[in-house]
Design a protein around this motif. Structure first.
Motif, PDB file in Angstrom:
ATOM      1  N   ILE A 126     109.643  41.288  56.668  1.00  0.00           N
ATOM      2  CA  ILE A 126     109.167  40.756  55.389  1.00  0.00           C
ATOM      3  C   ILE A 126     108.682  39.334  55.632  1.00  0.00           C
TER       4      ILE A 126
ATOM      5  N   LEU B  87     105.659  46.610  57.507  1.00  0.00           N
ATOM      6  CA  LEU B  87     105.336  45.193  57.376  1.00  0.00           C
ATOM      7  C   LEU B  87     105.115  44.887  55.897  1.00  0.00           C
ATOM      8  N   ILE B  88     105.879  43.933  55.374  1.00  0.00           N
ATOM      9  CA  ILE B  88     105.763  43.536  53.972  1.00  0.00           C
ATOM     10  C   ILE B  88     105.391  42.064  53.923  1.00  0.00           C
TER      11      ILE B  88
ATOM     12  N   ILE C 113     104.703  38.600  51.530  1.00  0.00           N
ATOM     13  CA  ILE C 113     104.787  37.897  50.254  1.00  0.00           C
ATOM     14  C   ILE C 113     104.009  36.605  50.437  1.00  0.00           C
TER      15      ILE C 113
ATOM     16  N   GLU D  24      95.867  36.471  48.691  1.00  0.00           N
ATOM     17  CA  GLU D  24      95.643  37.895  48.908  1.00  0.00           C
ATOM     18  C   GLU D  24      94.777  38.149  50.140  1.00  0.00           C
TER      19      GLU D  24
ATOM     20  N   VAL E 132      98.687  39.563  54.725  1.00  0.00           N
ATOM     21  CA  VAL E 132      98.592  40.505  53.602  1.00  0.00           C
ATOM     22  C   VAL E 132      97.709  41.688  53.990  1.00  0.00           C
TER      23      VAL E 132
ATOM     24  N   ALA F  11      99.477  44.084  56.268  1.00  0.00           N
ATOM     25  CA  ALA F  11     100.775  44.592  55.809  1.00  0.00           C
ATOM     26  C   ALA F  11     100.666  46.013  55.270  1.00  0.00           C
ATOM     27  N   ASP F  12     101.813  46.694  55.193  1.00  0.00           N
ATOM     28  CA  ASP F  12     101.879  47.974  54.494  1.00  0.00           C
ATOM     29  C   ASP F  12     102.019  47.740  52.989  1.00  0.00           C
ATOM     30  N   TYR F  13     102.844  46.763  52.637  1.00  0.00           N
ATOM     31  CA  TYR F  13     103.059  46.411  51.231  1.00  0.00           C
ATOM     32  C   TYR F  13     102.947  44.901  51.089  1.00  0.00           C
ATOM     33  N   ALA F  14     102.481  44.474  49.907  1.00  0.00           N
ATOM     34  CA  ALA F  14     102.393  43.033  49.677  1.00  0.00           C
ATOM     35  C   ALA F  14     102.670  42.715  48.221  1.00  0.00           C
ATOM     36  N   ILE F  15     103.239  41.531  48.013  1.00  0.00           N
ATOM     37  CA  ILE F  15     103.341  40.964  46.672  1.00  0.00           C
ATOM     38  C   ILE F  15     102.600  39.636  46.704  1.00  0.00           C
ATOM     39  N   ILE F  16     101.713  39.449  45.740  1.00  0.00           N
ATOM     40  CA  ILE F  16     100.954  38.209  45.684  1.00  0.00           C
ATOM     41  C   ILE F  16     101.698  37.255  44.756  1.00  0.00           C
TER      42      ILE F  16
END
Lengths: 275, 350
Positions: free
Chosen positions: B291, B311-312, B314, B318, B323, B326-331
């Motif tokens: 992360i 892979l995450i 944050i 963007e 990002v 990554a597989d997942y992201a939070i902006i």
């Protein structure tokens, strides 16, 4: 203590890497150049050690004419002079050939009256990552060698009182130094008889920034030049290859703290949250 | 013969990186043996004493593509069990009073003394593995390939430019000396057979002991094993903002039973120790999940996290490389987002 630091001009890779037309190296057009962070630390360590013992720092590189930039960058932070062994294609020598050329220069400088108590390298070059030039150079010179070293203490005696870098203990060149690095089970302390080769690992000292006067000095720094021999069949490289493009696409879970539950869902699915 | 130098930890267990190198050797044994130019031979003189001779499955020792181990220092029962499960046929146990303190030259010579005249000698791409294989290669008059990730009949493939590119090469010598990059493969166990163990009467040259280790000081901040073996790593970059801004990411690492890993910017600013650095000049990790909080994704950092299964990211940007990769992201702001994630984990735990 007079110290030689061997450095290498390498492309400063920031974004996507592409290969040259022949596929033998990365395409350096449009890229800036730098040296590895291990070498920046080696220069810093050399400057501190030379200052503590009343000696000079010389930087040496095998590279194209432009590599004088890296030599001048080292002078700007405190090295005294530089040596350029000019070769348009330094990669052609391979690690064995490079070590031999560096060894020849060390011997020739000694004949010219410039001898070094200590020769530093980085643990590996940022481009070829061979992890062996320092060791090969030591064997070529008949010196003892340590690798993965982060700090040096001139005059340090095994188990005895330590004179660490920065605590000027009289200025006499020590015949022995204490070297520290991180090993598999803690900080390892070695005692090293000089002359010797030490391959430096990043993390023990913070490289300083050049001062205005340092930059001025760098422009006038004395640079001794040598021509590299013709490379033989020194490089076992067939070609370079790039890793396959990552095909995964990113899933945006949301914006800001409101997306936290979605992330915790993912972590639960992977099964990494401690009960 | 493929000889693999194996590292053990203080409790005598085989290191994960050595288990990887052994699996790499076993699964690529045939092609490695083909690449070595001539027929492998047993070392001159052979073993001095045989402590244990197995049921002698045909060709377990001296077989062209058998995987044999060189181990310096204490050989524990646990290690023998682990090595047998990793498909090792033969253990060359190198023990001598002069080898008790680490000395690269003496250790490398001891390994070379029992190495075949032709074949392959390898180690994991750890600092010790690199150092020993380099000494050994010079002493054998051979080349050495560092950080090999794959091998086929065309040659070896190894990491260069911090893992952003690969070099295809051939080491046309009698002895192929190489190190295996961390996480080039995962350790695989096989049906165990009892390995043969050979002890040796070693002769150590005085000159090879002149750089012997004087002492080791154990400091908690030096230990990178928690980071390299963690199933979950929380990464923190410049976006953390200051030396005092690590509260949320450390709490998240704790919730995941994982470790904190940081970018080079963070150690360069002196916010965290170098032992926590992930990337080309730090540790290379392959956790189940990484992360990355407030890390833009410089290529030197990505080289260290490529092995992460998930892979995450944050990040406020963007468009940041991290990002995009990554597989997942939070902006969003990492402090707000990670704080909310911690609260959510605590809330669900009840």
């Amino acid at each position: 203590m007079d110290i030689l630091v061997c450095i290498k001009r390498v492309p400063d890779i920031a974004g996507t890497v592409t290969l040259n037309a022949a596929g033998t190296d990365i395409d350096e057009s449009g890229l800036g150049h730098t040296m590895s962070s291990h070498e920046e630390c080696a220069i810093e360590l050399a400057i501190q050690t030379a200052a503590a013992t009343g000696g000079a720092v010389t930087v040496l590189t095998l590279g194209p004419a432009e590599a004088v930039e890296q030599l001048r960058a080292a002078v700007a932070v405190g090295a005294h002079d530089g040596i350029l062994v000019e070769s348009a294609d330094p990669g052609a020598f391979g690690p064995e050939g490079i070590a031999q050329i560096l060894g020849d220069v060390v011997r020739d400088r000694a004949e010219q009256g410039q001898s070094f108590d200590l020769v530093l390298t980085g643990s590996d070059a940022a481009d070829t990552g061979d992890f062996q030039v320092g060791i090969r150079l030591a064997y070529d010179l008949g010196y003892p060698v340590l690798t993965n070293i982060q700090t040096l203490s001139p005059g340090g005696e095994a188990g005895g009182p330590e004179a660490s870098v920065g605590s000027n203990d009289g200025g006499a060149a020590a015949a022995r130094i204490e070297a520290r690095g991180i090993g598999p089970s803690g900080t390892e302390i070695f005692a090293l008889d000089l002359p010797a080769v030490v391959a430096v690992q990043e993390g023990g000292v913070d490289p300083r920034y050049p001062s205005i006067t340092g930059r001025m000095k760098a422009k006038r720094a004395p640079i001794v030049e040598y021509d590299a021999p013709e490379p033989g069949a020194g490089n076992p490289r067939i070609r370079l290859e790039l890793p396959p493009e990552k095909t995964r696409s990113v899933t945006i879970l949301g914006d800001g703290p409101d997306a936290a539950p979605a992330l915790v869902d993912v972590l639960e699915e992977i099964g990494v949250i401690r009960p | 013969m493929i000889l693999v130098y194996v590292e053990t930890d203080v409790s005598g267990q085989v290191q994960l990186t050595s288990a990887e190198a052994l699996t790499f050797a076993r699964t690529n044994a045939e092609v490695l043996t083909q690449l070595a130019t001539s027929t492998p031979q047993l070392p001159d003189g052979g073993p001095a004493t045989s402590r244990h001779v197995a049921e002698a499955p045909s060709g377990s020792s001296g077989r062209d593509d058998g995987v044999e181990v060189a181990l310096v220092g204490e050989l524990t029962e646990d290690a023998v069990g682990q090595l047998s499960r990793l498909g090792v046929s033969t253990i060359h146990h190198l023990e001598h009073p002069d080898l008790q303190s680490y000395s690269a030259a003496a250790w490398a010579q001891a390994i070379l003394d029992i190495a075949p005249e032709s074949g392959t000698v390898s180690a994991s791409g750890t600092p010790r593995g690199m150092e020993l294989m380099a000494h050994l290669a010079v002493r054998a008059g051979e080349r050495m390939a560092a950080n090999v990730v794959a091998v086929d009949d065309e040659g070896l493939l190894r990491q260069v430019h911090g893992g952003t590119a690969f070099e295809r090469l051939r080491l046309d010598g009698d002895l192929q000396v190489l190190t295996v990059a961390g996480h080039a493969c995962s350790p695989e166990e096989v049906t165990p057979t009892t390995p043969e163990i050979f002890d040796y009467e070693l002769e150590i040259a005085e000159a090879d002991l002149r750089t012997a280790l004087v002492r080791t000081e154990v400091e908690a901040t030096d230990d990178t094993s928690g980071l390299t073996q963690a199933r979950a790593v929380v990464g923190a970059g410049r976006g953390v903002g200051s030396e005092t801004g690590f509260g949320e990411v450390l709490e998240l690492a704790d919730h995941l039973g994982g470790a904190l890993g940081v970018s080079r910017v963070v150690t360069g600013l002196g916010w965290r120790p170098h032992s926590e650095q992930v990337g080309q000049t730090g540790s290379r990790i392959a956790p189940d999940v990484y992360i990355a909080c407030g890390i833009s994704g410089a290529i030197q950092h990505m080289a260290g996290v490529d092995g992460a299964k998930t892979l995450i990211a944050i990040n406020t940007d963007e468009e940041a490389t991290m990002v995009q990769r990554a597989d997942y992201a939070i902006i969003g702001d990492l402090h707000e987002v990670v704080g909310a994630v911690n609260e959510e984990i605590v809330r669900r735990r009840g």
